[in-house]
Design an enzyme around this catalytic site. Structure first.
Site: not given
Ligand code: PBG
Length: 318
Positions: A190, A243
């Site tokens: 991520k 992601k």
């Molecule tokens: C929580 C999380 C996030 C997303 C999914 N889970 C935000 C982040 O990490 O700041 C983002 C999903 C999206 O942008 O659609 N940690």
């Protein structure tokens, strides 16, 4: 004489030799459930998406299921936030109640996002001390949260906080509590991405200070993604996630080629917002662009796609 590549493009043979296919079974629909609201609230930067109250979440999930979509992933917006994310593991928390309601009424795979940012006053994904996000004290809270989701009836937990050892901590806690069949879909690679901005409006999970670069990955790195994935597999992850999706197709490809594990890609909020905005202006054909994007994500190697377009795609595939 030269090879005639166009020969196979002239007729329906085109469809017969297609290498990549997209089906409704590939889709996972992300949904927001809000403890404080009594009716669906539109999310401004994500046209067509809503925060649902507990009272209507099951009806909406029913509609999603009726389109042939097999799974949703749930994000909670709690009415109470604190410094230890206590609403995240409350047996009567918003996610726990939503899972029970949905599972009572709809036969669908329920995935829960396991993270603390929505539940923390400062909005970071872990316990904070002196301006630092602490790794190990966070693990215990994540493990408790995952177990509470399992107890509520979730099918899959999806840890997204990018803490080291989170999959191991969650796997151990689940096994100790009798949930050895519980599936873990780990947000393994991520990235610290600017494409999450609309989500932070949606989940009210913006942070009070700093940024997420001390735990999420640097967009420059790709070898590091393989290390992250390898560790999560060792720790017991069943499904691996990359992601965002479209700006990271190379990562999807490398992970699939290297590990051959079930792989999900998250087509995130910013990817959704860009297409919606351009389509609203009439600059892009939404359907064409979305279908091409979905295909590209699958072609790169993803088996599953988390996308806010899931309902439209399911309709277009009919
Ligand atoms: C929580 C999380 C996030 C997303 C999914 N889970 C935000 C982040 O990490 O700041 C983002 C999903 C999206 O942008 O659609 N940690």
């Amino acid at each position: 004489m030269f090879p005639r590549m166009r020969r196979l493009r002239q007729t329906k043979v085109r469809d017969m030799i297609r290498e990549t296919t997209l089906t409704t079974k590939d889709l996972i629909y992300p949904m927001f459930v809000d403890e404080r609201s009594t009716k669906p609230v539109p999310i401004k930067s994500m046209p067509g998406q809503f925060r649902f109250p507990l009272t209507s979440i099951a009806d909406e999930v029913k509609a999603v299921s009726d389109l042939g979509i097999l799974a949703i992933i749930l994000f909670g917006i709690p009415s109470h936030k604190d410094e230890i994310g206590s609403s995240a593991y409350d047996p009567d928390g918003i996610i726990q109640r939503a899972v029970r309601t949905i599972k009572d009424e709809v036969d669908i795979v329920v995935i829960t996002d396991v993270c603390l940012c929505e539940y923390m006053t400062h909005g970071h994904c872990g316990v904070v001390e002196n301006g630092k996000v602490l790794n190990d004290p966070t693990l215990e809270i994540l493990a408790k949260t995952a177990v509470s989701h399992a107890e509520a009836g979730a099918d899959v937990v999806a840890p997204s906080g990018m803490m080291d050892g989170m999959v191991d901590a969650i796997r151990t806690a689940l096994d100790d509590d009798g949930f050895s069949d519980m599936i873990i879909m780990s947000y393994a690679a991520k990235y610290a991405s600017s494409f999450y901005a609309p989500f932070r409006e949606a989940a009210e999970s913006g942070y009070a200070f700093g940024d997420r670069r001390s735990y999420q990955m640097d967009p420059s790195n790709s070898d590091e993604a393989l290390r992250e994935v390898s560790l999560d597999i060792q720790e017991g992850a069943d499904i691996i996630m990359v992601k965002p999706a479209l700006p990271y197709l190379d990562i999807i490809y490398r992970v699939k080629t290297e590990f051959g594990v079930p792989l999900a890609a998250y087509n995130v909020s910013g990817e959704y917002a860009m297409v919606k905005a351009a389509a609203e202006k009439g600059w892009l054909d939404e359907k064409e662009v979305v279908m091409e994007s979905m295909l590209a994500i699958k072609r790169a190697g993803a088996d599953l796609i988390l996308t806010y377009f899931a309902k439209e795609v399911a309709e277009w595939l009919r």
